[in-house]
Design a protein around this motif. Sequence first.
Motif, PDB file in Angstrom:
ATOM      1  N   LEU A 296       0.831  -1.198   0.000  1.00 16.96           N
ATOM      2  CA  LEU A 296       0.000   0.000   0.000  1.00 16.96           C
ATOM      3  C   LEU A 296       0.866   1.249   0.000  1.00 16.96           C
ATOM      4  O   LEU A 296       0.635   2.188  -0.789  1.00 16.96           O
ATOM      5  N   ASN A 297       1.878   1.287   0.859  1.00 16.45           N
ATOM      6  CA  ASN A 297       2.775   2.440   0.899  1.00 16.45           C
ATOM      7  C   ASN A 297       3.559   2.584  -0.400  1.00 16.45           C
ATOM      8  O   ASN A 297       3.779   3.708  -0.880  1.00 16.45           O
ATOM      9  N   ALA A 298       3.982   1.440  -0.963  1.00 17.28           N
ATOM     10  CA  ALA A 298       4.727   1.485  -2.223  1.00 17.28           C
ATOM     11  C   ALA A 298       3.852   2.025  -3.346  1.00 17.28           C
ATOM     12  O   ALA A 298       4.304   2.839  -4.168  1.00 17.28           O
ATOM     13  N   SER A 299       2.600   1.593  -3.395  1.00 12.10           N
ATOM     14  CA  SER A 299       1.684   2.071  -4.441  1.00 12.10           C
ATOM     15  C   SER A 299       1.444   3.570  -4.307  1.00 12.10           C
ATOM     16  O   SER A 299       1.467   4.310  -5.303  1.00 12.10           O
ATOM     17  N   LEU A 300       1.215   4.020  -3.088  1.00  5.52           N
ATOM     18  CA  LEU A 300       0.999   5.456  -2.878  1.00  5.52           C
ATOM     19  C   LEU A 300       2.252   6.245  -3.236  1.00  5.52           C
ATOM     20  O   LEU A 300       2.166   7.353  -3.793  1.00  5.52           O
ATOM     21  N   GLY A 301       3.434   5.680  -2.934  1.00  5.11           N
ATOM     22  CA  GLY A 301       4.669   6.350  -3.308  1.00  5.11           C
ATOM     23  C   GLY A 301       4.836   6.458  -4.817  1.00  5.11           C
ATOM     24  O   GLY A 301       5.239   7.512  -5.335  1.00  5.11           O
ATOM     25  N   LEU A 302       4.513   5.380  -5.540  1.00  8.24           N
ATOM     26  CA  LEU A 302       4.622   5.408  -6.998  1.00  8.24           C
ATOM     27  C   LEU A 302       3.604   6.372  -7.609  1.00  8.24           C
ATOM     28  O   LEU A 302       3.885   7.030  -8.611  1.00  8.24           O
ATOM     29  N   ILE A 303       2.420   6.442  -6.990  1.00  7.20           N
ATOM     30  CA  ILE A 303       1.421   7.404  -7.466  1.00  7.20           C
ATOM     31  C   ILE A 303       1.951   8.829  -7.311  1.00  7.20           C
ATOM     32  O   ILE A 303       1.824   9.672  -8.217  1.00  7.20           O
ATOM     33  N   ASN A 304       2.591   9.121  -6.171  1.00 13.71           N
ATOM     34  CA  ASN A 304       3.166  10.456  -5.958  1.00 13.71           C
ATOM     35  C   ASN A 304       4.282  10.744  -6.956  1.00 13.71           C
ATOM     36  O   ASN A 304       4.405  11.872  -7.446  1.00 13.71           O
ATOM     37  N   ILE A 305       5.095   9.717  -7.246  1.00 13.83           N
ATOM     38  CA  ILE A 305       6.175   9.912  -8.216  1.00 13.83           C
ATOM     39  C   ILE A 305       5.610  10.238  -9.597  1.00 13.83           C
ATOM     40  O   ILE A 305       6.099  11.147 -10.294  1.00 13.83           O
ATOM     41  N   GLU A 306       4.577   9.500 -10.011  1.00 13.03           N
ATOM     42  CA  GLU A 306       3.975   9.771 -11.315  1.00 13.03           C
ATOM     43  C   GLU A 306       3.326  11.149 -11.350  1.00 13.03           C
ATOM     44  O   GLU A 306       3.425  11.866 -12.354  1.00 13.03           O
ATOM     45  N   GLN A 307       2.678  11.539 -10.269  1.00 18.43           N
ATOM     46  CA  GLN A 307       2.076  12.864 -10.226  1.00 18.43           C
ATOM     47  C   GLN A 307       3.144  13.952 -10.275  1.00 18.43           C
ATOM     48  O   GLN A 307       2.975  14.971 -10.958  1.00 18.43           O
ATOM     49  N   ASN A 308       4.248  13.737  -9.561  1.00 13.03           N
ATOM     50  CA  ASN A 308       5.347  14.708  -9.590  1.00 13.03           C
ATOM     51  C   ASN A 308       5.953  14.812 -10.985  1.00 13.03           C
ATOM     52  O   ASN A 308       6.348  15.908 -11.422  1.00 13.03           O
ATOM     53  N   ALA A 309       6.044  13.661 -11.678  1.00  7.19           N
ATOM     54  CA  ALA A 309       6.591  13.684 -13.036  1.00  7.19           C
ATOM     55  C   ALA A 309       5.687  14.489 -13.972  1.00  7.19           C
ATOM     56  O   ALA A 309       6.164  15.239 -14.829  1.00  7.19           O
ATOM     57  N   ILE A 310       4.388  14.334 -13.791  1.00  2.13           N
ATOM     58  CA  ILE A 310       3.442  15.086 -14.628  1.00  2.13           C
ATOM     59  C   ILE A 310       3.541  16.576 -14.332  1.00  2.13           C
ATOM     60  O   ILE A 310       3.575  17.418 -15.245  1.00  2.13           O
ATOM     61  N   ILE A 311       3.598  16.918 -13.049  1.00  2.26           N
ATOM     62  CA  ILE A 311       3.718  18.332 -12.673  1.00  2.26           C
ATOM     63  C   ILE A 311       5.037  18.911 -13.172  1.00  2.26           C
ATOM     64  O   ILE A 311       5.103  20.054 -13.649  1.00  2.26           O
ATOM     65  N   LYS A 312       6.122  18.110 -13.092  1.00  4.44           N
ATOM     66  CA  LYS A 312       7.418  18.570 -13.590  1.00  4.44           C
ATOM     67  C   LYS A 312       7.364  18.844 -15.090  1.00  4.44           C
ATOM     68  O   LYS A 312       7.912  19.837 -15.576  1.00  4.44           O
ATOM     69  N   LEU A 313       6.666  17.949 -15.829  1.00  2.00           N
ATOM     70  CA  LEU A 313       6.551  18.135 -17.270  1.00  2.00           C
ATOM     71  C   LEU A 313       5.814  19.433 -17.591  1.00  2.00           C
ATOM     72  O   LEU A 313       6.233  20.211 -18.461  1.00  2.00           O
ATOM     73  N   PHE A 314       4.718  19.676 -16.876  1.00  2.00           N
ATOM     74  CA  PHE A 314       3.980  20.917 -17.108  1.00  2.00           C
ATOM     75  C   PHE A 314       4.830  22.136 -16.753  1.00  2.00           C
ATOM     76  O   PHE A 314       4.775  23.176 -17.428  1.00  2.00           O
ATOM     77  N   SER A 315       5.631  22.022 -15.703  1.00  2.00           N
ATOM     78  CA  SER A 315       6.485  23.149 -15.294  1.00  2.00           C
ATOM     79  C   SER A 315       7.538  23.435 -16.357  1.00  2.00           C
ATOM     80  O   SER A 315       7.801  24.604 -16.698  1.00  2.00           O
ATOM     81  N   VAL A 316       8.161  22.365 -16.884  1.00  2.00           N
ATOM     82  CA  VAL A 316       9.172  22.539 -17.923  1.00  2.00           C
ATOM     83  C   VAL A 316       8.571  23.157 -19.166  1.00  2.00           C
ATOM     84  O   VAL A 316       9.135  24.088 -19.773  1.00  2.00           O
ATOM     85  N   VAL A 317       7.413  22.664 -19.576  1.00  2.00           N
ATOM     86  CA  VAL A 317       6.748  23.220 -20.760  1.00  2.00           C
ATOM     87  C   VAL A 317       6.412  24.695 -20.552  1.00  2.00           C
ATOM     88  O   VAL A 317       6.584  25.528 -21.464  1.00  2.00           O
ATOM     89  N   SER A 318       5.961  25.042 -19.343  1.00  2.00           N
ATOM     90  CA  SER A 318       5.622  26.443 -19.067  1.00  2.00           C
ATOM     91  C   SER A 318       6.860  27.333 -19.157  1.00  2.00           C
ATOM     92  O   SER A 318       6.820  28.429 -19.747  1.00  2.00           O
ATOM     93  N   VAL A 319       7.972  26.870 -18.583  1.00  2.00           N
ATOM     94  CA  VAL A 319       9.206  27.665 -18.614  1.00  2.00           C
ATOM     95  C   VAL A 319       9.730  27.788 -20.039  1.00  2.00           C
ATOM     96  O   VAL A 319      10.214  28.860 -20.447  1.00  2.00           O
ATOM     97  N   VAL A 320       9.633  26.716 -20.826  1.00  2.00           N
ATOM     98  CA  VAL A 320      10.120  26.741 -22.214  1.00  2.00           C
ATOM     99  C   VAL A 320       9.300  27.718 -23.054  1.00  2.00           C
ATOM    100  O   VAL A 320       9.826  28.430 -23.921  1.00  2.00           O
ATOM    101  N   LEU A 321       8.010  27.798 -22.815  1.00  2.00           N
ATOM    102  CA  LEU A 321       7.138  28.648 -23.635  1.00  2.00           C
ATOM    103  C   LEU A 321       7.106  30.108 -23.185  1.00  2.00           C
ATOM    104  O   LEU A 321       6.640  30.970 -23.944  1.00  2.00           O
ATOM    105  N   MET A 322       7.583  30.381 -21.981  1.00  2.00           N
ATOM    106  CA  MET A 322       7.509  31.768 -21.500  1.00  2.00           C
ATOM    107  C   MET A 322       8.355  32.749 -22.318  1.00  2.00           C
ATOM    108  O   MET A 322       7.851  33.812 -22.721  1.00  2.00           O
ATOM    109  N   PRO A 323       9.678  32.484 -22.621  1.00  2.00           N
ATOM    110  CA  PRO A 323      10.460  33.459 -23.413  1.00  2.00           C
ATOM    111  C   PRO A 323       9.905  33.680 -24.825  1.00  2.00           C
ATOM    112  O   PRO A 323       9.771  34.838 -25.245  1.00  2.00           O
TER     113      PRO A 323
END
Length: 326
Positions: free
Chosen positions: A251-278
């Motif tokens: 259960l803890n491992a699954s919740l941890g992997l869910i957080n990792i996947e969510q962080n990866a998605i948020i990181k992707l959106f952050s990178v795309v936002s920074v790339v498109l700003m200039p």
Amino acid sequence: MLRAYLYEQHNIVIAGDHQLDALPGNVVWMDLVEPTELDERQVEHCLGINVPTREEMQEIEVSSRLYTEDGAVFMTAAIISHADTGNPIISPITFVLAGERLITVRYTKPRAFDTFAQKLVRHNNHDSAGPLIFAGLIEAIIDRLADILESVNVDMDKLSMEIFDADPERAAGRNFQEILRRIGKRGDFATKSRESLVSLARIAHYFNETVDLLHLPYGRDMKNRMAAIDKDIGSLLDHTNYISGQVSFLLNASLGLINIEQNAIIKLFSVVSVVLMPPTLIASIYGMNFKGIPELDWPFGYPMALCMMAISAALPIWFFKRKRWF
């Protein structure tokens, strides 16, 4: 419904309907399944004891589940049933030992009862008395619990392989919502199995303390048999604790992997936002409707703006890759 089992010519047989009206003296087991008031009165008249009601069986106090009355020993255990449906339930089942007779009162139908009854009738059996049938029935219930725990353990191993699968294609297709649901189901099985085992352990201890009241000629053998049953229960309880630990870990491992996947998605959106700003800033500057912008009259002003936008987008990508942020 009342099922009566008779001991005739070294065999256990099921009493016919005509024999249920006046229970013969060779009855060794009376199984009350969702009994009516008539069934209860019939057994009470035959044995001179009070059959506990459904409300009394559901009492959680130990004194209400384990007691001696009118020379009979009353023991109520919480037994798991409906395990095959995927939605197990815990129901109280009362075992009454009145001399050489066993009475069971239940409002559920665990598989162990039917399996044991078929085996009892099918084979020549030396368990010709109620206490011996009681011991065999407890052993059948424990065997059934062992099968349930073994099945749960196999499912947990499959879940572990699925959660920690290193294949990126299979890992990408994991449905964590379904995985969490399956982990919860297995945890529920383990919890209910543990509750059953604890109640059976109490019965085994209480029976050993009160077996002398029944004045059985084979009382010492019964104590040894119940001691062996108690050891089996102890080993299954240890296995249940292991499964509970495995459930918590997955259960803890699954919740941890869910957080990792969510962080990866948020990181992707952050990178795309920074790339498109200039590029957005450059396009906004040259998109203003002022006549005094000198670059608007340049022949190469438009290609210059496109190049500046491309370079401003490429530089953050190069920086992020260098830092290994994605």
